[in-house]
Write a protein that holds these residues in place. Structure first.
Motif, mmCIF file in Angstrom:
data_model
loop_
_atom_site.group_PDB
_atom_site.id
_atom_site.type_symbol
_atom_site.label_atom_id
_atom_site.label_comp_id
_atom_site.label_asym_id
_atom_site.label_seq_id
_atom_site.Cartn_x
_atom_site.Cartn_y
_atom_site.Cartn_z
ATOM 1 N N LEU A 74 0.826 -1.211 0.000
ATOM 2 C CA LEU A 74 0.000 0.000 0.000
ATOM 3 C C LEU A 74 0.857 1.257 0.000
ATOM 4 O O LEU A 74 2.029 1.234 0.381
ATOM 5 C CB LEU A 74 -0.908 0.007 1.238
ATOM 6 N N SER A 75 0.244 2.366 -0.401
ATOM 7 C CA SER A 75 0.930 3.662 -0.369
ATOM 8 C C SER A 75 0.020 4.721 0.248
ATOM 9 O O SER A 75 0.155 5.906 -0.031
ATOM 10 C CB SER A 75 1.341 4.085 -1.786
ATOM 11 N N THR A 76 -0.914 4.291 1.087
ATOM 12 C CA THR A 76 -1.894 5.193 1.688
ATOM 13 C C THR A 76 -1.310 5.917 2.900
ATOM 14 O O THR A 76 -0.263 5.541 3.427
ATOM 15 C CB THR A 76 -3.133 4.389 2.112
ATOM 16 N N ASP A 77 -2.022 6.937 3.369
ATOM 17 C CA ASP A 77 -1.576 7.690 4.541
ATOM 18 C C ASP A 77 -1.698 6.865 5.818
ATOM 19 O O ASP A 77 -0.834 6.927 6.693
ATOM 20 C CB ASP A 77 -2.420 8.962 4.695
ATOM 21 N N ARG A 151 0.922 4.962 8.265
ATOM 22 C CA ARG A 151 1.793 4.057 7.512
ATOM 23 C C ARG A 151 3.259 4.464 7.664
ATOM 24 O O ARG A 151 4.144 3.605 7.747
ATOM 25 C CB ARG A 151 1.406 4.039 6.034
#
Length: 297
Positions: A74-77, A151
């Motif tokens: 993932l690359s989410t906040d 994250r």
């Protein structure tokens, strides 16, 4: 601007429960972007799943490795964890993001325990949970399926770091993560039962007593503060006594029971262990009775 959220759902051979879990995630009223990654651990992915990203566990077999596989995909906040047999209330993410404090990396919420036909809420009675409280008690209502974490903190070993993959059987890795977070700053808690957690027959680990023993010993070695807190140490020693009694290891059960009494003679798990050693009760019977009340050993 709402922070983006990535939901990591580890799964293994529970397709019907998984679909319920995914439906509850899809029904969130959160206005920001939500992306779900389903990580198959020690089982074949279901090609019929839609609307989610599917991955195989590319790291250590078990829950911890599966969660980390999802985090790294993932690359989410923010990252949220949800086990494949648990279900979120529609406003779970909205409530937690609304409570997110700039100075903390983690937000939890209370749970509702489902055991057979019974539902029991488990509340903390707190809006913040500190390190000392988590050393004293595991606080079961702070379940992994309630975790919402930055994250960036999970990717930074100096800040929080990934889920511990060396936890025996991937057990107590959630308590370890809570302790690591709370050591830096109190954990923000929304004291509403926004997650329904299934206990009992759906668990892969309910009666793996040898693994329970290994993981608790791992926790005490990893967090020596537990031994330094008499009520906390007595609780863990009482659990070790119970699990040892369940395996038939009478000498270990008695040794751990004595350690529990030395730290806190009122520790109730000691009595359960001694009753199991003398065969007055079975640990499984006690567990069933406690689970009906939303409690555990």
């Amino acid at each position: 601007m709402y922070p983006s959220i990535g939901v990591v759902v580890p799964t293994r051979n529970r397709p019907e429960l998984l679909r319920r879990t995914l439906a509850a995630i899809a029904a969130q009223d959160y206005p920001g972007a939500v992306r779900t990654v389903v990580v198959y651990d020690q089982s074949a992915p279901d090609p019929s799943l839609t609307g989610v990203t599917v991955r195989r566990n590319a790291r250590t077999a078990g829950l911890a490795g599966a969660r980390n596989t999802g985090v790294l995909a993932l690359s989410t906040d923010l990252i949220a964890f949800c086990d494949d047999d648990d279900e979120w209330a529609p406003d779970k993410l909205s409530a937690q993001v609304g409570a997110l404090d700039p100075d903390t990396d983690m937000v939890t919420c209370a749970i509702e325990v489902r055991y057979r036909d019974r539902l029991v809420p488990r509340l903390a009675g707190l809006n913040w949970v500190g390190f000392d409280q988590l050393v004293r008690s595991r606080m079961a209502m702070l379940h992994a399926s309630t975790f919402l974490i930055r994250r960036a903190a999970l990717l930074d070993p100096a800040r929080l770091g990934l889920v511990a993959e060396d936890a025996p059987g991937s057990q107590n890795e959630d308590w370890d993560l809570l302790l690591r977070a709370a050591k830096r700053a109190p954990v923000r808690h929304v004291d509403r039962p926004l997650v329904q957690v299934r206990w009992g027959t759906t668990s892969h680990y309910a009666y793996e007593y040898a693994t329970k023993i290994s993981s608790l010993r791992w926790m005490m070695s990893r967090h020596p503060e537990i031994k330094g807190c008499p009520p906390g140490a007595a609780r863990v020693y009482g659990q070790l006594a119970c699990w040892s009694a369940a395996t038939g290891n009478r000498s270990a059960a008695l040794r751990y029971a004595r350690a529990a009494v030395r730290n806190n003679w009122r520790e109730p798990r000691t009595a359960i262990a001694l009753a199991a050693v003398t065969r007055m009760v079975r640990v499984e019977s006690v567990l069933g009775a406690l689970h009906r009340r939303g409690r555990g050993i």
